[in-house]
Write a protein that holds these residues in place. Structure first.
Motif, short mmCIF file in Angstrom:
data_model
loop_
_atom_site.label_atom_id
_atom_site.label_comp_id
_atom_site.label_asym_id
_atom_site.label_seq_id
_atom_site.Cartn_x
_atom_site.Cartn_y
_atom_site.Cartn_z
N MET A 1 -42.06 -22.71 32.70
CA MET A 1 -41.31 -22.56 33.80
C MET A 1 -41.46 -21.54 34.74
SD MET A 1 -40.57 -25.87 33.92
CE MET A 1 -39.08 -26.17 35.23
N GLU A 50 -36.38 -23.41 39.23
CA GLU A 50 -37.30 -23.36 38.20
C GLU A 50 -38.21 -24.45 38.32
OE1 GLU A 50 -36.02 -23.18 34.14
OE2 GLU A 50 -35.03 -21.08 34.60
N GLU A 52 -42.48 -25.82 37.67
CA GLU A 52 -43.78 -25.89 36.48
C GLU A 52 -44.83 -24.75 37.17
OE1 GLU A 52 -44.04 -27.63 33.83
OE2 GLU A 52 -42.17 -29.04 34.24
N ASP A 53 -45.40 -24.42 36.01
CA ASP A 53 -46.43 -23.46 36.48
C ASP A 53 -47.46 -23.78 37.34
OD1 ASP A 53 -44.69 -22.06 34.44
OD2 ASP A 53 -46.39 -21.54 33.09
N SER A 54 -47.90 -24.89 37.00
CA SER A 54 -48.72 -25.51 38.00
C SER A 54 -48.56 -25.64 39.51
CB SER A 54 -49.26 -26.94 37.56
OG SER A 54 -48.22 -27.87 37.55
#
Length: 295
Positions: A1, A50, A52-54
């Motif tokens: 995250m 926060e 997701e990385d994507s």
């Protein structure tokens, strides 16, 4: 995250993610950020979250600082210059006899550049106009052509529903809208009833399309024959919100015709083919309905 702070550069505009600094942020607070266009003033819409990385492109650029009183004053002055600049540019456009409509303008926070948005039916040779404007404003000048949807997003206005246009108030990104979305929802294909101020299909047609695209897979086709607890009949109306079907039942022996409503699970019918109009579908260029409405 990834920890982010979301900001916008215009009211109702797209939300951009930045890496939060050490300071605390509140919704509506002014901040100074670094972008590909240089240092800019922005407004916080998501103080902290926060994701997701994507959902982000790393590394995120950090927020430089919370806007100071001096920053707020600079931003206010840039906004105040807008009306005078628009008037000047319209006069210059008329002077050069250019077929273009000025839509909006914005000044860079550091005062080094001015961007003017315009619409035009075709490509415009504005080289002489840019030279003229550069000598007037004594800064870098950019002219950007926008489409009809972007024009309404910049100008705003009241939609047919009586509310402010979605694209300029609550829709950061303009989504693809298909004529088949209107068909899925059983709406009239009269252009005047399903078109927005831009003359294109209303953005709100996409809001419930996923539900209707799924619902029409589970109901019989209009005009098809179905089996009911009271005999066979013909579908004359479908309510996909209540999942009810109105059926026309003819009794040839008694020479009578009746119309009755049934829940979908009470009927026997051949499953319909999957509805068109999903997110990945493209409009058929040969569809006669598209002769009147083009997206």
């Amino acid at each position: 995250m990834v920890k982010i702070t979301g900001v916008t550069f215009k009211e109702g505009g797209k939300v951009y993610y930045f890496a939060p600094g050490k300071e605390k942020y509140e919704e509506g607070m002014g901040v100074i950020v670094e972008t590909s266009r240089g240092v800019e003033y922005a407004t916080v819409v998501i103080p902290f979250a926060e994701v997701e990385d994507s959902a982000v492109v790393t590394p995120l650029k950090p927020i430089i600082r919370v806007a100071t009183a001096r920053d707020e004053e600079t931003h206010r002055k840039n906004l105040e210059k807008k009306d005078g600049a628009m008037k000047t540019v319209r006069e210059k456009i008329e002077k050069h006899n250019l077929d273009m409509k000025l839509i909006d303008c914005e000044f860079a926070f550091d005062g080094a550049k001015a961007v003017f948005y315009y619409s035009a039916p075709q490509r415009v040779d504005f080289r002489e106009l840019v030279k003229d404007l550069s000598s007037v404003f004594r800064m870098r000048i950019e002219l950007r052509q926008v489409g009809i949807r972007d024009e309404i997003k910049l100008l705003g206005g009241l939609a047919p529903c009586g509310r402010e246009c979605c694209c300029s108030s609550c829709m950061p990104n303009i989504n693809k809208v298909s004529i088949k979305m209107a068909k899925n929802q059983g709406l009239s294909l009269n252009p005047g009833k399903i078109s927005g101020l831009c003359g294109r299909l209303m953005c709100c047609l996409s809001y419930e399309n996923d539900y209707y695209a799924d619902a029409c897979k589970r109901v019989p086709k209009l005009g098809s024959e179905v089996g009911t607890p009271e005999g066979k009949g013909t579908v004359v109306n479908i309510n996909m919100l209540k999942m009810q079907v109105r059926v026309k039942i003819e009794d040839k022996q008694k020479d009578t015709v009746s119309f009755k409503d049934f829940n979908v699970d009470e009927l026997k019918f051949k499953a319909a083919k999957p509805c068109k109009g999903g997110k990945e579908e493209k409009d058929d260029e040969n569809d006669p309905d598209l002769k009147e409405i083009l997206d």
